[in-house]
Each structure stands twice: as structure tokens, then as C-alpha cells.
Design a protein around this motif. Structure first.
Motif, PDB file in Angstrom:
ATOM      1  N   MET A   1       0.847  -1.166   0.000  1.00  0.00           N
ATOM      2  CA  MET A   1       0.000   0.000   0.000  1.00  0.00           C
ATOM      3  C   MET A   1       0.897   1.235   0.000  1.00  0.00           C
ATOM      4  N   ILE A   2       0.506   2.232  -0.771  1.00  0.00           N
ATOM      5  CA  ILE A   2       1.256   3.484  -0.879  1.00  0.00           C
ATOM      6  C   ILE A   2       0.451   4.594  -0.208  1.00  0.00           C
ATOM      7  N   ILE A   3       1.137   5.404   0.606  1.00  0.00           N
ATOM      8  CA  ILE A   3       0.534   6.608   1.163  1.00  0.00           C
ATOM      9  C   ILE A   3       1.441   7.788   0.820  1.00  0.00           C
ATOM     10  N   GLN A   4       0.876   8.968   0.842  1.00  0.00           N
ATOM     11  CA  GLN A   4       1.652  10.168   0.534  1.00  0.00           C
ATOM     12  C   GLN A   4       1.540  11.150   1.687  1.00  0.00           C
ATOM     13  N   ILE A   5       2.687  11.680   2.106  1.00  0.00           N
ATOM     14  CA  ILE A   5       2.740  12.717   3.120  1.00  0.00           C
ATOM     15  C   ILE A   5       3.163  14.002   2.406  1.00  0.00           C
ATOM     16  N   GLU A   6       2.302  15.009   2.465  1.00  0.00           N
ATOM     17  CA  GLU A   6       2.589  16.294   1.827  1.00  0.00           C
ATOM     18  C   GLU A   6       2.908  17.324   2.904  1.00  0.00           C
ATOM     19  N   TYR A   7       3.933  18.126   2.655  1.00  0.00           N
ATOM     20  CA  TYR A   7       4.221  19.259   3.532  1.00  0.00           C
ATOM     21  C   TYR A   7       5.186  20.195   2.833  1.00  0.00           C
ATOM     22  N   TYR A   8       5.466  21.323   3.466  1.00  0.00           N
ATOM     23  CA  TYR A   8       6.197  22.406   2.807  1.00  0.00           C
ATOM     24  C   TYR A   8       7.550  21.988   2.245  1.00  0.00           C
ATOM     25  N   THR A  57       8.290   5.033  -5.975  1.00  0.00           N
ATOM     26  CA  THR A  57       7.353   4.492  -6.953  1.00  0.00           C
ATOM     27  C   THR A  57       6.540   5.593  -7.628  1.00  0.00           C
ATOM     28  N   SER A  58       5.960   5.270  -8.755  1.00  0.00           N
ATOM     29  CA  SER A  58       5.069   6.206  -9.430  1.00  0.00           C
ATOM     30  C   SER A  58       3.611   5.790  -9.236  1.00  0.00           C
ATOM     31  N   ASP A  59       3.377   4.813  -8.359  1.00  0.00           N
ATOM     32  CA  ASP A  59       2.016   4.362  -8.080  1.00  0.00           C
ATOM     33  C   ASP A  59       1.207   5.462  -7.406  1.00  0.00           C
ATOM     34  N   ILE A  60      -0.088   5.425  -7.599  1.00  0.00           N
ATOM     35  CA  ILE A  60      -0.992   6.386  -6.974  1.00  0.00           C
ATOM     36  C   ILE A  60      -1.211   5.966  -5.516  1.00  0.00           C
ATOM     37  N   PRO A  61      -1.080   6.907  -4.582  1.00  0.00           N
ATOM     38  CA  PRO A  61      -1.274   6.542  -3.179  1.00  0.00           C
ATOM     39  C   PRO A  61      -2.746   6.245  -2.880  1.00  0.00           C
ATOM     40  N   VAL A  62      -2.967   5.443  -1.852  1.00  0.00           N
ATOM     41  CA  VAL A  62      -4.317   5.133  -1.393  1.00  0.00           C
ATOM     42  C   VAL A  62      -4.831   6.267  -0.502  1.00  0.00           C
ATOM     43  N   TYR A  63      -3.953   6.756   0.389  1.00  0.00           N
ATOM     44  CA  TYR A  63      -4.297   7.843   1.300  1.00  0.00           C
ATOM     45  C   TYR A  63      -3.247   8.942   1.178  1.00  0.00           C
ATOM     46  N   VAL A  64      -3.671  10.167   1.432  1.00  0.00           N
ATOM     47  CA  VAL A  64      -2.771  11.318   1.431  1.00  0.00           C
ATOM     48  C   VAL A  64      -2.983  12.074   2.739  1.00  0.00           C
ATOM     49  N   TYR A  65      -1.884  12.537   3.312  1.00  0.00           N
ATOM     50  CA  TYR A  65      -1.958  13.381   4.507  1.00  0.00           C
ATOM     51  C   TYR A  65      -1.199  14.667   4.235  1.00  0.00           C
TER      52      TYR A  65
END
Length: 78
Positions: A1-8, A57-65
Motif C-alpha cells: 500500500m502506498i501513502i503520501q505525506i505532503e508538507y512544505y 514508486t510512481s504508483d498512486i497513493p491510497v491515502y494522502v496526509y
């Protein structure tokens, strides 16, 4: 499973075992309350505590934070 953490500082993709959305939120809330703000060790702590691994990876994440606004969401899949 892929997740993405976004921040500055940029976006980080993490790979790990499948978790429910509720479990994902629980992990985030726990790390938000425990991490060292001076060192900003959010991602290393999340990885160490819950077994997530940074991936390219270039996979699309399931969840993003989004850490900047402290909001999580599921990514809609077709």
C-alpha cells in the motif's frame, strides 16, 4: 500500500502493509502528538513505529496526509 505525506518541504511516498483509513488516521494522530517539532522527525518516526518505508514508486497513493493543514483523505480510484 502506498501513502503520501505532503508538507512544505515536499511530498514523500511511503510503502507499507495495507491498513484501514481509521488505522491510518490513528497512526497520524499518534505521531502528530509524539514527534519532535524542533527536529521535524515526523516521517522517520512514522516509518520506525509503523513499518512504513520511503519509496520512489510512481504508483498512486491510497491515502494522502497534508501536514500543513493536518488533513487526510482517500484518493479516489477509477
Amino acid at each position: 500500500m502506498i501513502i503520501q505525506i505532503e508538507y512544505y518541504e515536499g511530498d514523500t511516498l511511503l510503502y507499507g502493509k495495507q491498513v484501514s483509513y481509521a488505522e491510518f488516521l490513528r497512526q497520524l494522530n499518534e505521531i502528530e502528538s509524539d514527534y519532535d517539532r524542533a527536529q521535524d522527525n515526523f516521517i522517520p518516526l512514522l516509518c520506525r513505529r509503523y513499518g512504513w518505508m520511503i519509496t520512489e514508486t510512481s504508483d498512486i497513493p491510497v491515502y494522502v496526509y497534508d501536514r500543513d493543514i493536518r488533513r487526510a483523505y482517500r484518493v479516489k480510484r477509477d
